[in-house]
Design an enzyme around this catalytic site. Structure first.
Site, PDB file in Angstrom:
ATOM      1  N   TYR A 161     -20.071   1.175   7.055  1.00 29.74           N
ATOM      2  CA  TYR A 161     -21.449   1.171   7.552  1.00 29.74           C
ATOM      3  C   TYR A 161     -21.509   1.415   9.056  1.00 29.74           C
ATOM      4  O   TYR A 161     -22.529   1.844   9.584  1.00 29.74           O
ATOM      5  CB  TYR A 161     -22.124  -0.150   7.186  1.00 29.74           C
ATOM      6  CG  TYR A 161     -22.212  -0.357   5.698  1.00 29.74           C
ATOM      7  CD1 TYR A 161     -23.071   0.427   4.925  1.00 29.74           C
ATOM      8  CD2 TYR A 161     -21.435  -1.306   5.061  1.00 29.74           C
ATOM      9  CE1 TYR A 161     -23.153   0.265   3.554  1.00 29.74           C
ATOM     10  CE2 TYR A 161     -21.509  -1.480   3.677  1.00 29.74           C
ATOM     11  CZ  TYR A 161     -22.361  -0.692   2.928  1.00 29.74           C
ATOM     12  OH  TYR A 161     -22.431  -0.856   1.571  1.00 29.74           O
ATOM     13  N   TYR A 215      -7.847   2.636  -9.355  1.00 29.13           N
ATOM     14  CA  TYR A 215      -8.835   3.624  -8.929  1.00 29.13           C
ATOM     15  C   TYR A 215      -8.990   3.723  -7.418  1.00 29.13           C
ATOM     16  O   TYR A 215      -9.901   4.379  -6.929  1.00 29.13           O
ATOM     17  CB  TYR A 215     -10.160   3.370  -9.656  1.00 29.13           C
ATOM     18  CG  TYR A 215      -9.988   3.682 -11.114  1.00 29.13           C
ATOM     19  CD1 TYR A 215     -10.149   4.969 -11.602  1.00 29.13           C
ATOM     20  CD2 TYR A 215      -9.528   2.703 -12.003  1.00 29.13           C
ATOM     21  CE1 TYR A 215      -9.911   5.281 -12.928  1.00 29.13           C
ATOM     22  CE2 TYR A 215      -9.287   3.006 -13.332  1.00 29.13           C
ATOM     23  CZ  TYR A 215      -9.478   4.298 -13.794  1.00 29.13           C
ATOM     24  OH  TYR A 215      -9.223   4.607 -15.102  1.00 29.13           O
ATOM     25  N   GLN A 265     -26.426 -11.369  -3.318  1.00 28.75           N
ATOM     26  CA  GLN A 265     -26.636 -10.470  -4.453  1.00 28.75           C
ATOM     27  C   GLN A 265     -26.403 -11.220  -5.764  1.00 28.75           C
ATOM     28  O   GLN A 265     -26.313 -10.615  -6.819  1.00 28.75           O
ATOM     29  CB  GLN A 265     -25.685  -9.279  -4.345  1.00 28.75           C
ATOM     30  CG  GLN A 265     -25.930  -8.418  -3.118  1.00 28.75           C
ATOM     31  CD  GLN A 265     -24.839  -7.397  -2.871  1.00 28.75           C
ATOM     32  OE1 GLN A 265     -23.800  -7.389  -3.531  1.00 28.75           O
ATOM     33  NE2 GLN A 265     -25.049  -6.532  -1.893  1.00 28.75           N
ATOM     34  N   GLU A 278     -19.163   6.889  -6.773  1.00 28.48           N
ATOM     35  CA  GLU A 278     -18.195   7.557  -7.637  1.00 28.48           C
ATOM     36  C   GLU A 278     -18.503   7.384  -9.126  1.00 28.48           C
ATOM     37  O   GLU A 278     -19.133   6.413  -9.530  1.00 28.48           O
ATOM     38  CB  GLU A 278     -16.794   6.995  -7.361  1.00 28.48           C
ATOM     39  CG  GLU A 278     -16.322   7.222  -5.934  1.00 28.48           C
ATOM     40  CD  GLU A 278     -14.998   6.535  -5.631  1.00 28.48           C
ATOM     41  OE1 GLU A 278     -14.333   6.949  -4.661  1.00 28.48           O
ATOM     42  OE2 GLU A 278     -14.629   5.588  -6.358  1.00 28.48           O
ATOM     43  N   HIS A 338     -21.216  -8.489  -3.791  1.00 26.92           N
ATOM     44  CA  HIS A 338     -20.328  -7.700  -4.654  1.00 26.92           C
ATOM     45  C   HIS A 338     -19.800  -8.516  -5.846  1.00 26.92           C
ATOM     46  O   HIS A 338     -18.610  -8.769  -5.971  1.00 26.92           O
ATOM     47  CB  HIS A 338     -19.165  -7.111  -3.840  1.00 26.92           C
ATOM     48  CG  HIS A 338     -19.594  -6.103  -2.842  1.00 26.92           C
ATOM     49  ND1 HIS A 338     -18.704  -5.284  -2.177  1.00 26.92           N
ATOM     50  CD2 HIS A 338     -20.820  -5.760  -2.361  1.00 26.92           C
ATOM     51  CE1 HIS A 338     -19.360  -4.491  -1.340  1.00 26.92           C
ATOM     52  NE2 HIS A 338     -20.646  -4.774  -1.444  1.00 26.92           N
TER      53      HIS A 338
END
Length: 398
Positions: A291, A280, A109, A270, A176
């Site tokens: 998954y 958080y 990514q 969220e 990520h």
């Protein structure tokens, strides 16, 4: 380490207009002209959709003025200059080289992420780019600052590029990275989201940048007033922790409220209001599941951890966040607009008294992954679609 592919491609200054009347908006899978993504839907009035340019997996954008804008291309690691009605330029010279993981599955990514302008851009011409970067210790999320020159002509370029921030504890993961940028509207500090690098427990460590929002001065150094700045076992850059992979972040207009959307593991995406020093909850507090279907964490609440303002029951895959404050779509004023990757939608939420009071999924019939959302000074809404033949789209009233 194999480096990214910087294959060149010609600019594609294509532009087309689609007008969707209310009757058409409700109809699924309407066949459109050959150059249209497919179709679009929204519940409130007609929406006009124009393609302002085409790019390869565009990720972030910033407006230079009313007519010019910058767009990043994630996979290719490029930055382009766009003009209203003129498509996109050839890649801008001087952009930093990006890192993309090249493991056995070639899964990554990484690449070029967001672009933001210094609050005094008109004076100093400084542009900030978030991107993946490789070091001797591994890869991670970085910020490079450079001066944009030649934007008024045919050969825009970046000069004096300097990496001013690199996340600590880099590793070999290709997942990520986070990467969203936002300048504070009052003090001019820069906020950067960093993903958990697919190692969820790192998000609970306030000495580790993974899974956090960091806050820095415009030179990359830790900002004054950061909550952990004076604690030796914490990191001075960190503003908030316990986040999975924030890719949408924006200040609410007229306030200093920082809001973010965060990817859940599977479902459980969220919305958060981000405050200094808060935790958080990821991976202990989440509404999603792994998954594999296995449970993650302990539920949606835990003492000493901030619950989400909203947990989506539907999978959104949120990326990009903007608050609408323009004159074109009056019924959206004050609402948050979220890009939806998995949802292939623009998700509108009305947030009142700390909760989502209304939500609407729009443009689903376009069948395009929406990567970023911006509101132009004229009130139009601009979107980036995350595809190899990705687009820069402008929404106005029909």
């Amino acid at each position: 380490m194999r480096r990214p592919d910087f294959r060149e491609e010609s600019a594609m200054p294509t532009r087309r207009t689609l007008i969707f009347a209310p009757a058409l908006l409700a109809a699924p899978h309407i066949a459109l002209a050959h150059d249209a993504p497919r179709s679009a839907s929204a519940q409130r009035g007609a929406v006009r959709v124009e393609r302002m340019g085409q790019a390869e997996h565009p990720w972030g954008m910033a407006f230079l003025d009313g007519e010019r804008f910058l767009v990043t291309e994630r996979n290719a690691g490029r930055l382009r200059l766009g003009r209203v009605g003129g498509g996109l330029s050839e890649p801008i010279a001087g952009a930093p080289e990006v890192y993309r993981y090249k493991g056995p599955t070639n899964r990554s990514q990484g690449g070029m992420f967001d672009v933001a302008l210094h609050p005094r851009f008109a004076e100093n011409r400084l542009v900030y780019l978030s991107h993946s970067r490789w070091t001797d210790e591994g890869g991670g999320t970085a910020v490079t600052r450079a001066r944009l020159e030649g934007a008024d002509g045919r050969s825009p370029r970046l000069e004096g590029a300097e990496t001013i921030f690199m996340m600590n504890n880099p590793d070999g993961s290709g997942l990520h990275f986070g990467g969203r940028l936002a300048f504070h509207p009052q003090d001019g500090t820069l906020m950067l989201s960093i993903g958990d690098r697919r190692n969820m427990n790192r998000a609970q460590d306030a000495s580790d940048h993974a899974g956090s929002i960091v806050r820095m001065r415009d030179d990359g150094s830790p900002a004054e007033g950061n909550p952990f700045r004076s604690q030796q076992d914490k990191d001075a850059h960190i503003f908030a922790i316990g986040l999975r992979n924030v890719q949408g972040m924006a200040f609410r207009p007229g306030t200093t409220e920082l809001w973010a959307n965060d990817h859940g593991p599977q479902k459980g995406d969220e919305i958060h209001r981000i405050e200094a020093g808060k935790n958080y909850g990821w991976p202990f507090v989440t509404g999603g599941v792994d998954y594999s279907g296995a449970r993650v964490g302990e539920g949606t609440r835990r003492e000493s951890m901030e619950p989400a303002v909203h947990i989506f029951e539907e999978t959104v895959g949120p990326s990009g966040l903007a608050f609408y404050d323009g004159p074109v779509f009056g019924e959206w004023r004050g609402h948050a607009l979220h890009g939806g990757l998995a949802a292939k939608a623009l998700v509108r939420t009305r947030i009142e008294n700390g909760r989502v009071a209304e939500k609407e999924w729009m443009l689903r019939d376009l069948d395009r992954r929406i990567r970023d959302v911006k509101v132009h000074r004229d009130g139009s809404v601009w979107l980036l679609t995350d595809h190899e033949d990705g687009e820069v789209l402008r929404l106005t009233a029909g």
